[in-house]
Design an enzyme around this catalytic site. Sequence first.
Site, short mmCIF file in Angstrom:
data_model
loop_
_atom_site.label_atom_id
_atom_site.label_comp_id
_atom_site.label_asym_id
_atom_site.label_seq_id
_atom_site.Cartn_x
_atom_site.Cartn_y
_atom_site.Cartn_z
N GLU A 250 0.84 -1.20 0.00
CA GLU A 250 0.00 0.00 0.00
C GLU A 250 0.87 1.25 0.00
OE1 GLU A 250 -3.44 2.30 2.62
OE2 GLU A 250 -3.08 0.16 2.95
N ARG A 328 -7.74 2.43 14.10
CA ARG A 328 -8.52 1.21 13.85
C ARG A 328 -8.54 0.31 15.08
NH1 ARG A 328 -11.77 -0.80 9.46
NH2 ARG A 328 -11.44 0.64 7.76
N PHE A 362 -5.52 -4.13 9.34
CA PHE A 362 -5.12 -2.74 9.55
C PHE A 362 -5.38 -2.26 10.97
CE2 PHE A 362 -5.07 1.85 8.60
CZ PHE A 362 -3.99 1.92 7.76
N ALA A 532 -8.47 -1.62 3.12
CA ALA A 532 -9.61 -1.42 4.03
C ALA A 532 -10.84 -2.20 3.57
CB ALA A 532 -9.93 0.07 4.17
N GLU A 733 -10.70 -8.21 4.75
CA GLU A 733 -10.06 -8.17 6.06
C GLU A 733 -10.82 -8.88 7.19
OE1 GLU A 733 -7.55 -4.07 6.08
OE2 GLU A 733 -9.72 -3.87 6.13
#
Length: 786
Positions: A250, A328, A362, A532, A733
């Site tokens: 990323e 998060r 994440f 995400a 995720e």
Amino acid sequence: MNTQSEAFLQQQAATANWTEVGKQRPHESAVLHVLGEATYTDDIPEIQGTLHAALGLSHKAHARVHGMDLKEVKASIGVVAVYTAKDIPGTNDCGPIIHDDPILADGLVQYVGQPLFVVIADTHDNARRAARLAKVDYEELPAILTPQDARKAQSFVLPPMHLARGNCRQALERAPHKVKGELYVGGQEQFYLEGQISYAIPKEDRGMLVYCSTQHPSEMQHVVAHALGLHSHHVVVECRRMGGGFGGKESQSALWASAAAISAALLKRPVKLRADRDDDMMVTGKRHCFYYEYEVGYDDEGRIVAAKVEMVSRAGYSADLSGPVATRAVCHFDNAYYLSDVDIVAMCGKTNTQSNTAFRGFGGPQGAIAIEYVIDEIARNLGKDQLDVRKVNFYGRNDAEGRNVTQYGQKVVDNVIHELVAELETTSAYRQRREEVRAFNAASPVLKKGLAITPVKFGIAFNLTHLNQAGALVHVYVDGSVLVNHGGTEMGQGINTKVAQVVAHELGLDLSQVRVSATDTSKVANTSATAASTGADLNGKAAQDAARQIRDRLTAFAAQTFGVDASTISFADNKVYIDGNVEAFESLVRKAYNARVQLWSDGFYATPGLHWDAANMSGNPFFYFAYGAAVSEVVVDTLTGEWKLLRADALYDAGKSLNPAIDIGQVEGAFIQGMGWLTTEELWWNKAGKLMTHAPSTYKIPGISDCPEHFDVRLFNNRNVSDSIHRSKAVGEPPLLLPFSVFFAIRDAVASVGDYKVNPPLNAPATSEAILNAVEAVQAAQAVGA
């Protein structure tokens, strides 16, 4: 009834049940993968004159660099050039948020493996050999290596975050029972099959084309432009596919893209920079490890009445994405449970290690595992089944219960965790197996079985509201075939397949009629990272918007041409049904082209209803929640710490799935990857700060032998309450949290050594060594108690 009306009714019947979404379609590149014909960045035919680069790395964790003798490097066979920080034409920075991440270290190194210079040679091997010949004069400085040490030294890359609701201190004082302790959960290497790689090709008028294995082409475009001192329009970044990313590509593909582009620009020749596995693991960041200290109050039923936690992550030497990861973790601390009074502090510890970065989940998994650990302890303290304690803490089903608002203020309006867990409890025969496990353990002095069921509630959206947007282009050609370009990147997760299905469905075509091209910053600009779990949500909606505009134009054209009402026209099965008449899609397209109807369109989508106040850590950061649960059964050898997963049952809420085959595959892969994080994948730095687990020989990811013989993964029958793409839900995720059940099944087995009366001090990863230590701790505690 006239004949035309009968034909129209037949048309409605023919099109009513037609669909392209929701079908179990194979991955669009599956055949190419199997045949070895799928083109990855390193497979792109090299242009004549291509050179190869390698990075010269620091051997110290924290030191001032007083000088570098690069004579032997420059004199090495095949070397064309050697560049250091002073040679960078533009900005020496590749940090995604805070500009504290140099491309090449300049006077100060902050971890073992930090790039100091780049060598360009005629071959990859010659560049790597030359890079090792540098002589560097270091002045060593004190190094901080662990999150605990960073906390003691108050060494942070960002100010600490604090979220509070209610009065946690008073609630703790009033609580009938309390549990207090600490937990350490290690990090994880992304271990993508295709390592970091970029191939930079100079173009006319200072232009630069960069083929890059990246989840974020637009960010690579910006970083390369800044490094070269150019505008973004000078740089094009293209990515057809990645051999895995998992978050590691990323932001951290930026170093490789910019180093290759700088070299190519200075030499005016194509330059490829491909990292060998050892270099990749030494240079790049991982999943953040977390250290927690917690104090939780609860009642006789196990209901949590107050929760206080301090968590500190190993951020590494620079900020990278540590801030959003910590956010998060704070937002996912609740997992599936209502917490009335909380006090949560999150700190990003600055350490002299690799700058940790995004990884599947994440920060969500690191936040949620802490509360699961606490609930596991509460249940054992009360002598209750862990599932019963989890159930009593679940978010409420409706407003009337007053238990449906998260600690950050978002109302949970789509809660299905009660129904989902109840279904899994039945289909997995959890209660019966719990009795069988206890009976087995009573009769088995060495081998002990463990069983656990854990839930998942996972919010879907980017932390930063402005990232929740996407664009797409859809072209319909005169022969009726369709080409799609969108801002998402394909890393094996099937985004291109899903987007193609969405476009095919919108235009009434078979999937074979639609093709998705490589992600390209010159086609769709200003894209967000494919991260995400938003890839299909955002890009699917954008592509749907573009396809719908074309369909509307074709509908209007057909209505005018055939003199019918637009409401009588529908698209299905490669045909256009026009008030009972049938026209081949290709035929209508050709007629529309001859009539000068626009047959291409751009599409755009921005997720509605999102807002976030970073200062107060409150708002509506998520579009919806995905849910799931898993049951795992393990057997542990208490003499060696070895263990095996015997059975896993998982139920996951993918909403109205766009492609059940791909979604089930994603759940399976996430489960095994998450299991590896919590059990076998141990990152270890020596006292000098060198990562010693930097190759497959020293770092153990799960293999096929680690998969359970019984592995049952199913999708929960649900429909997204929110207006997501065809009411589906994300599947990237959230399933990584399902193997929490494996970790707690191991802890359950270890607890059986002490007749389930002692909470095993088991950290993650639960390696055989950690398990054996926990067994011995339980035995010692039992002996003291006796």
